[in-house]
Design a protein around this motif. Sequence first.
Motif, short mmCIF file in Angstrom:
data_model
loop_
_atom_site.label_atom_id
_atom_site.label_comp_id
_atom_site.label_asym_id
_atom_site.label_seq_id
_atom_site.Cartn_x
_atom_site.Cartn_y
_atom_site.Cartn_z
N THR A 310 36.58 39.55 46.07
CA THR A 310 36.92 39.42 47.48
C THR A 310 35.51 39.04 47.98
O THR A 310 34.52 39.84 48.17
N SER A 313 33.98 41.97 50.53
CA SER A 313 34.47 42.86 49.82
C SER A 313 33.54 44.09 49.28
O SER A 313 33.06 44.50 49.45
N GLU A 314 33.78 43.28 48.03
CA GLU A 314 32.92 44.47 46.72
C GLU A 314 31.46 43.58 46.56
O GLU A 314 30.76 43.93 45.76
N ASN A 346 33.83 50.10 47.86
CA ASN A 346 35.30 48.94 47.32
C ASN A 346 34.95 48.58 46.04
O ASN A 346 36.01 48.61 45.24
N GLY A 347 33.90 47.99 45.51
CA GLY A 347 33.70 48.11 44.16
C GLY A 347 34.54 48.87 43.28
O GLY A 347 35.18 48.53 42.28
N THR A 350 38.41 48.62 43.36
CA THR A 350 38.78 47.08 42.83
C THR A 350 38.37 47.76 41.17
O THR A 350 39.37 47.21 40.60
N LYS A 353 42.08 48.74 38.80
CA LYS A 353 42.25 47.99 38.22
C LYS A 353 42.30 47.66 37.08
O LYS A 353 43.10 47.30 36.26
N TYR A 354 41.13 47.47 36.26
CA TYR A 354 40.92 46.80 35.12
C TYR A 354 41.04 47.60 33.82
O TYR A 354 40.18 47.54 32.72
#
Length: 372
Positions: A310, A313-314, A346-347, A350, A353-354
Amino acid sequence: MKIALVSPYDFAYPGGVCNHISNLEEQLTKMGHDVKIIAPASKAVSALGERLIPIGKPRPVPVSGSVARITLSPWLSSRIKRVLEREKFEVAHLHEPLMPMLCTTVLRLSNAPNIGTFHASGGKPWYDFGTPLGKLILKKWFRRLDYKIAVSKPAMDYVNKFFPDEYSIVPNGVDTGHFRPDVEPLEEYLDGKLNILFIGRLEKRKGLDYLLDAYQQVKREIPDSRLLVVGPGIRLRKKYEKRVARRGIEDVIFIGYATYGDLPRYYKTADIVCCPATGWESFGIVLIEAMAVGTPVVASNILGYASVLTHGSEGLLVPPKNVPGLAEALLSLAGDESRRQKMSQNGIATAQKYSWENVAKQVLACYQKALG
């Protein structure tokens, strides 16, 4: 569950699809499943032992701005048939299932539910033979798939143009135990210089040309900076090295191939990771790895990258092939450490999730649907 993971690509050569399959195999095995990888291999892959069943001799074939190392032998049927009869797989999971000849032969001979994962999002990776007969053959193979997966929305939209159907999106994963924020950086590059990192094969579509031009501008503004170029590739590396020498750009270090074990340390060493690819990226695995370590990213605003990062964000997204925009984004983050720290946090969030644990659970849910 007894599972076959099928790769059309040389499993002795590093690449996104092979890395995806290796990580998925490891996670599914941890979860108690009996998993074998079927793939061509140009040499032994000792780390996998009997978990790899090598079939076919891979050859380099130009595909979509890259080189695919695949087996084109038409004489694979008898070997594949013996393997399928011996192993009695409950599920055959084929990656790029329409890529000849290994995947298409397994697809033709497998009596287990066949699941296909589509990774590509650009070029024509055998989706269009250019002849009516070729297209009919591909459609016949495609109908052998019981369940279809795409690694991202761009990959799904792309394959849908050739084979309209229902697809589930299950993303690529990242090993969050390997790529993590507390890894040790590489001491030799911790000398106070700002480190910008490029990781990827040295192929034209990866956009290193544009990063070198942008870095020349960055170097003028921030003399105490360095560009680390990590990734395999000989022919273009020589061209890039000559270009750097001709222009007198200092502090561009060509590392070459880095082992999987060293990759997290390169990400940790970097202040900014730059991914300037020009297109044909269905997913941003390098972006996710950088995020998992906690390094902010400047990347091209292409569909595969924008699906995982995003803007603001990251990291930052810039138009592809835009040298001034790339330089501006790099300079913007270089001069704002507090913003880089925020993007780092932020990264990391995120990337969770992966994780391969989460991705493997989604893949297993697809298997269960295919099994009915």
